[in-house]
Design an enzyme around this catalytic site. Sequence first.
Site, PDB file in Angstrom:
ATOM      1  N   HIS A  35       0.841  -1.386  -0.185  1.00  0.00           N
ATOM      2  CA  HIS A  35      -0.045   0.070  -0.037  1.00  0.00           C
ATOM      3  C   HIS A  35       0.969   1.344   0.019  1.00  0.00           C
ATOM      4  O   HIS A  35       2.139   1.145  -0.191  1.00  0.00           O
ATOM      5  CB  HIS A  35      -0.990  -0.002   1.245  1.00  0.00           C
ATOM      6  CG  HIS A  35      -0.380  -0.248   2.365  1.00  0.00           C
ATOM      7  ND1 HIS A  35       0.691   0.600   3.009  1.00  0.00           N
ATOM      8  CD2 HIS A  35      -0.423  -1.238   3.296  1.00  0.00           C
ATOM      9  CE1 HIS A  35       1.198  -0.038   4.313  1.00  0.00           C
ATOM     10  NE2 HIS A  35       0.688  -1.321   4.522  1.00  0.00           N
ATOM     11  N   GLY A  37       2.081   3.004   2.419  1.00  0.00           N
ATOM     12  CA  GLY A  37       2.989   3.099   3.156  1.00  0.00           C
ATOM     13  C   GLY A  37       4.294   2.274   2.666  1.00  0.00           C
ATOM     14  O   GLY A  37       5.449   2.761   2.842  1.00  0.00           O
ATOM     15  N   HIS A  38       3.882   1.133   2.057  1.00  0.00           N
ATOM     16  CA  HIS A  38       5.109   0.426   1.536  1.00  0.00           C
ATOM     17  C   HIS A  38       5.744   1.270   0.416  1.00  0.00           C
ATOM     18  O   HIS A  38       7.076   1.525   0.072  1.00  0.00           O
ATOM     19  CB  HIS A  38       4.782  -0.982   0.917  1.00  0.00           C
ATOM     20  CG  HIS A  38       4.272  -1.860   1.838  1.00  0.00           C
ATOM     21  ND1 HIS A  38       2.828  -2.287   1.956  1.00  0.00           N
ATOM     22  CD2 HIS A  38       4.808  -2.533   3.089  1.00  0.00           C
ATOM     23  CE1 HIS A  38       2.749  -3.208   2.856  1.00  0.00           C
ATOM     24  NE2 HIS A  38       3.836  -3.364   3.504  1.00  0.00           N
ATOM     25  N   GLN A  62       6.420 -15.756  11.631  1.00  0.00           N
ATOM     26  CA  GLN A  62       6.017 -14.716  12.653  1.00  0.00           C
ATOM     27  C   GLN A  62       4.529 -14.661  12.872  1.00  0.00           C
ATOM     28  O   GLN A  62       4.023 -13.883  13.735  1.00  0.00           O
ATOM     29  CB  GLN A  62       6.243 -13.161  12.301  1.00  0.00           C
ATOM     30  CG  GLN A  62       5.673 -13.043  10.886  1.00  0.00           C
ATOM     31  CD  GLN A  62       6.252 -11.614  10.150  1.00  0.00           C
ATOM     32  OE1 GLN A  62       7.306 -11.796   9.668  1.00  0.00           O
ATOM     33  NE2 GLN A  62       5.714 -10.250  10.371  1.00  0.00           N
ATOM     34  N   GLN A 150       7.640   3.177  10.881  1.00  0.00           N
ATOM     35  CA  GLN A 150       7.379   3.473  12.286  1.00  0.00           C
ATOM     36  C   GLN A 150       6.016   2.930  12.732  1.00  0.00           C
ATOM     37  O   GLN A 150       5.956   2.742  13.977  1.00  0.00           O
ATOM     38  CB  GLN A 150       7.425   4.860  12.519  1.00  0.00           C
ATOM     39  CG  GLN A 150       7.466   5.362  13.955  1.00  0.00           C
ATOM     40  CD  GLN A 150       6.801   6.935  14.181  1.00  0.00           C
ATOM     41  OE1 GLN A 150       7.367   7.845  13.586  1.00  0.00           O
ATOM     42  NE2 GLN A 150       5.697   7.069  14.845  1.00  0.00           N
ATOM     43  N   GLN A 155       8.624  -3.408  16.362  1.00  0.00           N
ATOM     44  CA  GLN A 155       9.369  -4.428  15.428  1.00  0.00           C
ATOM     45  C   GLN A 155      10.829  -3.554  15.283  1.00  0.00           C
ATOM     46  O   GLN A 155      11.826  -4.255  15.318  1.00  0.00           O
ATOM     47  CB  GLN A 155       8.737  -4.606  14.272  1.00  0.00           C
ATOM     48  CG  GLN A 155       9.667  -5.336  12.946  1.00  0.00           C
ATOM     49  CD  GLN A 155       8.581  -5.487  11.720  1.00  0.00           C
ATOM     50  OE1 GLN A 155       8.015  -6.404  11.952  1.00  0.00           O
ATOM     51  NE2 GLN A 155       8.843  -4.682  10.707  1.00  0.00           N
ATOM     52  N   SER A 188      -1.805  -3.596   5.746  1.00  0.00           N
ATOM     53  CA  SER A 188      -2.479  -4.571   5.114  1.00  0.00           C
ATOM     54  C   SER A 188      -3.730  -5.064   5.563  1.00  0.00           C
ATOM     55  O   SER A 188      -4.382  -5.603   4.857  1.00  0.00           O
ATOM     56  CB  SER A 188      -1.454  -5.506   4.675  1.00  0.00           C
ATOM     57  OG  SER A 188      -0.379  -4.983   4.103  1.00  0.00           O
ATOM     58  N   ARG A 189      -3.750  -5.113   6.605  1.00  0.00           N
ATOM     59  CA  ARG A 189      -4.894  -5.829   7.703  1.00  0.00           C
ATOM     60  C   ARG A 189      -6.000  -5.011   7.406  1.00  0.00           C
ATOM     61  O   ARG A 189      -7.099  -5.446   7.719  1.00  0.00           O
ATOM     62  CB  ARG A 189      -4.409  -5.939   8.999  1.00  0.00           C
ATOM     63  CG  ARG A 189      -3.404  -7.264   9.039  1.00  0.00           C
ATOM     64  CD  ARG A 189      -3.440  -7.869  10.413  1.00  0.00           C
ATOM     65  NE  ARG A 189      -2.548  -8.989  10.385  1.00  0.00           N
ATOM     66  CZ  ARG A 189      -1.140  -9.169  10.513  1.00  0.00           C
ATOM     67  NH1 ARG A 189      -0.304  -8.127  10.699  1.00  0.00           N
ATOM     68  NH2 ARG A 189      -0.486 -10.320  10.721  1.00  0.00           N
TER      69      ARG A 189
HETATM   70  O1  PAF Z   1       6.818  -5.377   8.707  1.00  0.00           O
HETATM   71  C1  PAF Z   1       6.688  -6.506   7.974  1.00  0.00           C
HETATM   72  O2  PAF Z   1       5.864  -6.289   7.171  1.00  0.00           O
HETATM   73  C2  PAF Z   1       7.162  -7.913   8.452  1.00  0.00           C
HETATM   74  O3  PAF Z   1       7.225  -8.135   9.621  1.00  0.00           O
HETATM   75  C3  PAF Z   1       8.418  -8.057   7.865  1.00  0.00           C
HETATM   76  C4  PAF Z   1       9.469  -7.225   8.397  1.00  0.00           C
HETATM   77  C5  PAF Z   1       8.773  -7.974   6.300  1.00  0.00           C
HETATM   78  C6  PAF Z   1       9.474  -9.391   8.209  1.00  0.00           C
HETATM   79  O4  PAF Z   1       8.548 -10.524   7.721  1.00  0.00           O
END
Ligand code: PAF
Length: 282
Positions: A35, A37-38, A62, A150, A155, A188-189
């Site tokens: 999206h 943000g990415h 994860q 952020q 994370q 994404s959620r």
């Molecule tokens: O932030 C994310 O989308 C995930 O946690 C990452 C850093 C790609 C690791 O799978």
Amino acid sequence: MQVLRTVAELRRWSRALRAASGNTIGLVPTMGALHAGHASLIRAARAGCTHVAVSLFVNPTQFGPHEDFARYPRVFEADCAVAWAEGADVLFAPAVEELYPNSADSTLVEVPVLSQRLDGQSRPGHFRGVATVVTKLFIAAEPDRAYFGQKDAAQVAVLRRMTADLRLATEIVVCPIVRDADGLALSSRNAYLTPSQRTQALILSRAVRHVESLVAQGERRASVLLASAHGVFAAEPEVRIDSIALVDWATLEPVETAVPGTLFAVAARVGSTRLIDNAILS
Ligand code: PAF
């Protein structure tokens, strides 16, 4: 732009670039469903490095056993279009067996204490999965810089600590949260939300803005700021608070007094969707 499927291909791409002086490699790790943000992370990498790789990998380690691994959105063609449009040079999209060749007894990377704080409290094992996959990506791509949002502030803390502890050469670059016009932090959620849940979800950004405004007015006491944030959530009784916290961003330990750089973070469930938001207080 090329699509690479194996660690060997990514490593070959990276090493060939490193052989020439002046090249720098930026990595944008993602789980796809890209999206805006990415897109902002890819643009930051484009601006900061001569070459950019975007990874697309829904990382199974994860996700908890009852989480959304199976239904996490997988939209490869659309993701390619976003990555291409933002100027990525390569897309790394491996199969699960490529990153986890010995799944039964895989090697894991753990940042022990931080991984149990904030999101780690309600998602046991989540940050071990993140640290493991990001280590694998760093080893494969050998990036000079890696770009994270952020929005996933805990994370970021875990990955900063991991790169420091392992003395990895990759610099972690953190980019600002990107929001929809009404304030909802992009995720994404968000695609899981019904229209009415999407309206309810605005309570997270409202709580964040509320705490920021109290701090701007001079309030520093964590007890007051946290109680006030809880009060904001009372307006949306169907939204279930997971955590509201004021912590040191490096250690994720609760603080009693907000200072510049303190992390205010909220996590809440809207229906079955867990959403997060935060602000770094100034
Ligand atoms: O932030 C994310 O989308 C995930 O946690 C990452 C850093 C790609 C690791 O799978």
